[in-house]
Design a protein around this motif. Structure first.
Motif, mmCIF file in Angstrom:
data_model
loop_
_atom_site.group_PDB
_atom_site.id
_atom_site.type_symbol
_atom_site.label_atom_id
_atom_site.label_comp_id
_atom_site.label_asym_id
_atom_site.label_seq_id
_atom_site.Cartn_x
_atom_site.Cartn_y
_atom_site.Cartn_z
ATOM 1 N N HIS A 9 8.905 19.968 0.079
ATOM 2 C CA HIS A 9 7.542 20.379 -0.272
ATOM 3 C C HIS A 9 7.036 19.731 -1.551
ATOM 4 C CE1 HIS A 9 7.709 24.201 2.443
ATOM 5 N NE2 HIS A 9 7.630 23.077 3.108
ATOM 6 N N SER A 10 7.689 18.659 -1.985
ATOM 7 C CA SER A 10 7.134 17.875 -3.087
ATOM 8 C C SER A 10 6.521 16.617 -2.513
ATOM 9 C CB SER A 10 8.219 17.499 -4.091
ATOM 10 O OG SER A 10 8.603 18.630 -4.822
ATOM 11 N N LEU A 11 5.528 16.098 -3.220
ATOM 12 C CA LEU A 11 4.852 14.887 -2.767
ATOM 13 C C LEU A 11 5.117 13.766 -3.756
ATOM 14 C CD1 LEU A 11 3.087 17.465 -1.803
ATOM 15 C CD2 LEU A 11 1.353 15.767 -1.269
ATOM 16 N N SER A 12 5.358 12.573 -3.226
ATOM 17 C CA SER A 12 5.466 11.402 -4.087
ATOM 18 C C SER A 12 5.074 10.176 -3.273
ATOM 19 C CB SER A 12 6.883 11.277 -4.676
ATOM 20 O OG SER A 12 7.842 11.159 -3.661
ATOM 21 N N LEU A 13 5.034 9.024 -3.938
ATOM 22 C CA LEU A 13 4.487 7.825 -3.307
ATOM 23 C C LEU A 13 5.467 7.232 -2.294
ATOM 24 C CD1 LEU A 13 2.890 6.183 -6.483
ATOM 25 C CD2 LEU A 13 1.756 7.487 -4.679
ATOM 26 N N ASP B 23 13.601 11.673 -3.138
ATOM 27 C CA ASP B 23 12.128 11.741 -3.192
ATOM 28 C C ASP B 23 11.596 11.318 -1.824
ATOM 29 O OD1 ASP B 23 12.222 8.950 -3.061
ATOM 30 O OD2 ASP B 23 11.723 8.656 -5.176
ATOM 31 N N MET C 189 0.846 -1.201 0.000
ATOM 32 C CA MET C 189 0.000 0.000 0.000
ATOM 33 C C MET C 189 0.884 1.255 0.000
ATOM 34 S SD MET C 189 -2.760 1.941 0.757
ATOM 35 C CE MET C 189 -3.195 3.319 1.795
ATOM 36 N N LYS C 190 0.578 2.139 -0.923
ATOM 37 C CA LYS C 190 1.369 3.366 -1.017
ATOM 38 C C LYS C 190 0.493 4.569 -0.713
ATOM 39 C CE LYS C 190 4.959 1.850 -4.148
ATOM 40 N NZ LYS C 190 5.418 1.738 -5.521
ATOM 41 N N GLN D 216 16.513 13.663 -9.888
ATOM 42 C CA GLN D 216 15.257 13.433 -10.621
ATOM 43 C C GLN D 216 15.191 14.302 -11.881
ATOM 44 O OE1 GLN D 216 13.418 11.004 -9.591
ATOM 45 N NE2 GLN D 216 13.882 10.788 -7.405
ATOM 46 N N ILE E 132 0.533 9.064 -0.707
ATOM 47 C CA ILE E 132 1.245 10.245 -1.195
ATOM 48 C C ILE E 132 1.693 11.065 0.008
ATOM 49 C CG2 ILE E 132 1.084 12.352 -2.567
ATOM 50 C CD1 ILE E 132 -1.177 11.050 -4.145
#
Lengths: 590, 198
Positions: free
Chosen positions: A164-168, A132, A1-2, A243, A4
């Motif tokens: 302040h970036s969102l990723s899984l 990330d 389960m991931k 990235q 954000i």
């Protein structure tokens, strides 16, 4: 389960998963949300310390006592905490100590863009750099392991864009509840923990030996890896810049660094052996590039990618094209002409209490030596009412220096409540001790507002929501020995003007507490005011307070009802009594 | 293989771009995309220009959209829409809330707020198509200007293939519980007022 998560949320989650139980920080964009989020996990203690140095000492103490601790701060916060970084580097600690440090390339919310990777080399401690949110989570776990294995604080570097970036992020099993351990005796070991010269000297070789072992670790840790590609270009990079570089150089061979100090000489040589051209891509200073050059390896770096400002994929692509590292676009795209548009800088919120104070300073033509917080926006036009701002707590020492030289102007220091608790108390004592006659204005909006409304010693609440006695700034000043202390409501314009005049003339040190809660925080909203254009003589007073709902229009001014919170300050300073609440007939009640 | 879709949000601090872009990222995740999102907060909250980037794809590296790469621009304010022509991909759709928030220089009478047709020309000149949405009017009709962003999200959803239930569910899950129904209403209104032109 991931799920954000932002980089900062992921750091907090990683700390929780790693079994860290103690967290301390002072809020500072872009690092604030780390401890904020950490505080919500079960079984942890988290606090807003009064400043980063205090937070770091709390972390050090927790780790000395065998606990696992997390300290977080923005890049300039590390300047405040630097002394603690250096002594903990020498002492090491019993439990793990992880320090998350957030740099701000591009200065989204800071006074400079210093590159804190230098602190790792300076203090001789390891530094990790995730790219990330998933890596952010993992980096805290690895940092803790390194800390406990090598007996060193470990710094994890982030930047605004990562934080302040969102990723899984992969969700993991919650940490099992443990019964709190019985307290054990504090382990006393003076030669390791008392850094007097006689004990500190034998620690230095230990630290140098530790660095050698960390350099060996850097060669084998999975944090650093070569990602095979073609033999033309070998990119060395780290953090979120990795990235970006991946998009611009899809086929290159990469040395992806998750640990940026000490650097892995073996892996760097291996990469150089595989490719025709080494390219280091790093934001800010040539930290990695200079190391690569010291190894005798030719590389491209700051000659292609500047040492100023934040990177983006587009910026890296343009630089790489100009340097011929990648081909230019097949067909030159039609250049988009950028329109000339009115700018939209940040400004004091509609109805902000600070506005009244700065308008008074502007009308009195006072030279105001400032500090860091929302109220720094008092420097912006049309108020133009703050004249220096350097770092947390600088205002009080600066006004003392200015007053010692002596200038024609009336002078004051302006400092916020949280900033005062952070770094204003010691200079206030110094002012009194040295028989200065300067005036200090504390703009007290009852919260640490700029970073998103965190509690502080003046709010009566701790980070975890417990009640705590309010520390009163006026009483504190009186306790130091200030005789001339006044508390004013910044919306009461005449009183504020008279009080400032009185204080700047006086021959003793004095303090004005301009106190009103942040209207955004208490969500205060009264009916919007309206302008009676019959009465308005277009004198421009209301325009000069710089309140965003008030707009100059043909033949007068108008107030945007959606933005106005009805604070009434503009009505106070209107020379014609043309501004007031709307009456039933659509005119004003005044 | 999921196709790449890049979204750029523009607005004024305090308009709620962060919440709405979070919902969009969550919709992407629930539909099986790799998603990344980026924004900057702090100083810019105080009435300044704000931006958010959301990226959907099979595998997304950078959390920010590259110039010339945005497939959609969601502008919460008209002037803010006009700042981003260089980010539009060929044929990009700019969904713009018909709503003006005056910047300081306009308040002071020093500069002019651009005309609607100027804003449109800036974006179409860069190869974009403009779709005006009465987000603010609809939001005020529902009783709260802050709903305008969710109206825009509804308008965006009508131009994408993801199932409506996923959108509605994500809106409901991410907004504060007591405003759930109102937000779903705002979303549906935005969706219904949009006739996809592709």
């Amino acid at each position: 389960m991931k799920k954000i998560m932002s980089g900062n949320e992921a750091f907090a989650y990683g700390a929780y998963l790693a079994g860290i139980k103690i967290g301390a920080a002072y809020p500072g964009t872009p690092s604030t949300e780390i401890i904020d989020n950490f505080s919500k996990y079960p079984g942890v203690y988290a606090e807003w310390s009064t400043n980063e140095k205090v937070a770091f000492d709390v972390g050090a103490g927790a780790a000395y006592a065998g606990g696992r601790a997390l300290v977080a701060m923005k890049h300039v916060g590390m300047n405040v905490a630097a002394e603690a970084l250096f002594y903990t580097s020498y002492t090491g600690m019993k439990g793990g100590l992880v320090v998350i440090n957030a740099d701000d390339p591009g200065m989204h919310s800071s006074q400079n863009e210093q590159d804190n990777r230098h602190y790792a080399r300076f203090a001789k401690v390891p530094m990790l750099e995730p790219s990330d949110s998933e890596e952010a989570k993992e980096s805290v776990k690895v940092a803790l392991e390194i800390s406990e294995t090598f007996d060193t604080p470990v710094v994890v570097r982030t930047t605004t864009r990562l934080s302040h970036s969102l990723s899984l992020v992969e969700m993991e099993d919650p940490v099992a509840d443990e019964a709190p351990a019985e307290p054990v005796a504090y382990e006393r070991n003076a030669s390791k923990y008392v850094m007097v010269p006689a004990y500190a000297r034998p620690r230095h070789p230990v630290i140098e030996e530790r660095l050698k072992k960390l350099a060996e670790f850097a060669e084998t840790t999975p944090l650093n890896r070569i990602e095979p590609g073609d033999d033309q270009i070998g990119v060395i990079t780290s953090g979120v810049v990795y990235q970006y570089a991946r998009e611009v150089f899809p086929n290159a061979t990469f040395l992806k660094l998750g640990m940026v100090y000490p650097l892995p000489n073996g892996l760097i040589r291996e990469l150089a052996g595989r490719v025709k051209q080494v390219v280091v891509i790093e934001e800010l200073d040539p930290f990695i590039e200079e190391h690569v050059r010291l190894l005798g390896i030719q590389t491209r770096g700051k000659d292609v990618f500047p040492n100023i400002g934040e990177f983006s994929p587009g910026r890296i692509r343009r630089c790489a094209q100009e340097a011929g590292l990648i081909p230019g676009p097949d067909q030159p795209t039609a250049a988009v002409t950028m329109p000339q548009l009115p700018g939209r800088p940040p400004m004091l919120c509609p109805g902000c209490g600070h506005r009244g104070l700065f308008y008074a300073l502007q009308r009195l033509n006072v030279a105001a030596f400032g500090d860091i917080g929302c109220y720094t926006l008092g420097a912006a036009p049309p108020l133009n009412a703050m004249h220096t701002c350097g770092c947390m707590g600088a205002s009080i020492g600066v006004v003392q220096g200015v007053d010692r030289v002596g200038v024609k102007d009336r002078t004051v220091a302006v400092i916020g409540d949280s900033t005062f608790f952070h770094a204003g108390v010691a200079p206030l004592i110094s002012l009194k001790y040295n028989n200065s006659t300067s005036t200090v204005i504390v703009v007290d909006n009852r919260v640490t507002a700029m970073t998103g409304h965190q509690d502080n010693p003046g709010t009566g609440k701790t980070l975890q929501g417990a009640d705590t006695p309010v520390i009163k700034i006026d009483e504190l000043a009186r306790g130091i020995g200030f005789k001339k202390v006044d508390v004013v409501n910044p919306y009461e314009f005449r009183t504020v003007v008279d009080t400032i005049k009185d204080h700047v003339q006086s021959k003793e040190p004095s303090l004005i507490l301009a106190q009103y809660p942040c209207v955004l925080n208490i969500r205060e909203r009264k009916p919007a005011l309206v302008v009676d254009v019959e009465k308005c003589n277009e004198c421009g007073n209301c325009i000069r307070i710089g309140c965003s709902p008030i707009t100059k229009v043909e033949g007068g001014v108008s107030i945007n009802a959606e933005l106005c919170i009805g604070c009434g300050f503009c009505a106070t300073i209107c020379s014609q009594g043309a501004i007031g609440p709307q009456n039933k007939e659509g005119g004003t009640d005044q | 293989m999921k196709k790449k879709i890049d979204f750029l949000f523009a607005g004024v601090g305090g308009q709620g771009t962060i919440l709405v872009s979070n919902i969009l990222a969550e919709v992407g995740r629930r539909c099986g995309y790799d998603v990344k999102k980026s924004e900057v907060h702090g100083m810019s909250q105080r009435g300044g220009a704000v931006e958010s980037h959301v990226r959907w794809g099979e595998k997304v590296y950078a959390p920010v959209v590259e110039e010339g790469g945005a497939d959609f621009l969601l502008a919460f304010e008209m002037l803010e829409a006009a700042r981003w022509p260089h980010y539009l991909a060929p044929g990009a759709i700019a969904i713009i809330n018909r709503h003006r928030v005056m910047p300081p220089s306009v308040n002071l009478g020093k500069e002019k707020y651009p005309e609607e047709k100027e804003i449109e020309a800036i974006l179409t000149g860069a190869g974009g198509q403009v779709s005006w949405v009465e987000g603010a009017a609809k939001a005020l009709e529902l009783g709260n200007l802050a709903l305008a962003g969710v109206v825009l999200l509804g308008a965006l959803s009508a131009r994408l293939d993801e199932p409506v239930e996923v959108w509605v569910q994500a809106v409901g899950d991410l907004v504060p519980a007591k405003f759930k129904d109102l937000n779903v209403k705002a979303f549906q209104a935005g969706r219904e007022m949009t006739v996809p032109n592709n």
